[in-house]
Design a protein around this motif. Structure first.
Motif, short mmCIF file in Angstrom:
data_model
loop_
_atom_site.label_atom_id
_atom_site.label_comp_id
_atom_site.label_asym_id
_atom_site.label_seq_id
_atom_site.Cartn_x
_atom_site.Cartn_y
_atom_site.Cartn_z
N PRO A 58 0.84 -1.23 0.04
CA PRO A 58 -0.08 0.00 0.07
C PRO A 58 0.73 1.35 0.06
O PRO A 58 1.98 1.44 0.47
CB PRO A 58 -0.76 -0.24 1.25
CG PRO A 58 -0.16 -1.08 2.33
CD PRO A 58 0.61 -1.93 1.27
N GLY A 59 0.46 2.29 -0.65
CA GLY A 59 1.24 3.84 -0.75
C GLY A 59 0.98 4.23 0.81
O GLY A 59 0.02 4.22 1.26
N GLU A 60 2.00 4.95 0.71
CA GLU A 60 1.88 5.89 1.71
C GLU A 60 1.29 7.24 1.78
O GLU A 60 1.30 7.74 0.62
CB GLU A 60 3.32 6.22 2.41
CG GLU A 60 4.26 5.07 2.72
CD GLU A 60 3.72 4.30 4.30
OE1 GLU A 60 3.43 5.28 5.03
OE2 GLU A 60 3.96 3.24 4.35
N PRO A 61 0.36 7.69 2.78
CA PRO A 61 -0.27 8.96 2.17
C PRO A 61 0.86 10.10 2.19
O PRO A 61 1.63 10.21 3.30
CB PRO A 61 -1.22 9.21 3.41
CG PRO A 61 -0.91 8.16 4.50
CD PRO A 61 -0.19 7.18 4.15
N GLN A 62 0.44 10.96 1.26
CA GLN A 62 1.62 12.13 1.10
C GLN A 62 1.15 13.14 2.01
O GLN A 62 -0.13 13.45 2.10
CB GLN A 62 1.82 12.60 -0.24
CG GLN A 62 2.31 11.44 -1.11
CD GLN A 62 2.29 11.93 -2.59
OE1 GLN A 62 2.09 13.20 -2.78
NE2 GLN A 62 2.82 10.92 -3.45
N PRO A 63 2.29 13.80 2.86
CA PRO A 63 1.58 14.86 3.62
C PRO A 63 1.22 16.09 2.87
O PRO A 63 1.93 16.20 1.71
CB PRO A 63 3.08 15.12 4.47
CG PRO A 63 4.04 14.79 3.55
CD PRO A 63 3.38 13.51 2.91
N GLU A 64 0.33 16.82 3.59
CA GLU A 64 -0.19 18.09 2.58
C GLU A 64 0.74 19.13 2.88
O GLU A 64 1.48 19.35 4.01
CB GLU A 64 -1.66 18.32 3.24
CG GLU A 64 -2.64 17.53 3.09
CD GLU A 64 -3.89 18.08 3.75
OE1 GLU A 64 -3.91 19.44 3.94
OE2 GLU A 64 -4.82 17.02 3.95
#
Length: 192
Positions: free
Chosen positions: A130-136
């Motif tokens: 699964p991909g890591e959520p990118q920080p805003e």
């Protein structure tokens, strides 16, 4: 029909397509699809009858039940990869093992077609992560335009290399005193 209805349907199609793309990106979609495509010929060929003119060619073998079980299990593992991606490694290993077992049991793995699809699907399932959520990214905080101009003669001197006297507590109009009476310096930190 009015012109608005075409655009509305086009918008709904775009929304569904983006929703599907998001759903597909959160799971090993291609692994599940290849695994299910591998299970279909393995389960189908032992029970298929091929018509060649007046002649019927039957592929049924003594291991027809084993072929059906392997094919149904591969389709179930493909659905598991889609809807329970947390067990993707187990499902991938099981798909590879079932693909290997299908070679002697199910007509050379569904005439090699099902074997290859199931093998690729299992490998894709094991390798998917699964991909890591990118920080805003936050917009850089800048001081308002009127605060970027020097407020006193000390500030002008500081810009030209002159020394600036230290700021005293409560002194809000000096060179380093871009802050206001509330104690903020215009950025994200409190003025000290």
């Amino acid at each position: 029909m009015s012109p608005e209805s075409t655009g509305q349907n086009k918008h709904n199609l775009t929304v569904y397509r983006r929703g599907f793309r998001t759903w597909r990106g959160n799971r090993p979609f291609w692994a599940g699809l290849f695994t299910m495509l591998g299970g279909a010929p393995i389960a189908y060929f032992p029970y298929a009858d091929l018509q060649l003119g007046n002649m019927t060619l039957a592929m049924s073998t003594t291991a027809g039940a084993g072929s059906l079980i392997i094919g149904v299990l591969l389709i179930t593992l493909g659905l598991t990869m889609w809807f329970h991606s947390i067990v993707r490694v187990f499902a991938g290993v099981a798909a590879i093992l079932l693909a290997l077992i299908s070679i002697p049991v199910a007509n050379i793995g569904g005439f090699v077609i099902g074997f290859l699809f199931a093998l690729i699907g299992g490998a894709l399932s094991i390798s998917w992560a699964p991909g890591e959520p990118q920080p805003e990214e936050e917009a850089p905080h800048t001081a308002p335009l009127d605060k970027q101009q020097p407020e006193s003669e000390y500030a002008e001197g500081a810009l030209h290399g002159a020394t600036v006297p230290p700021q005293q507590p409560g002194d809000h109009g000096t060179a380093s005193g871009y802050g206001t009476s509330s104690g903020y310096d215009g950025g994200t930190h409190r003025a000290g």
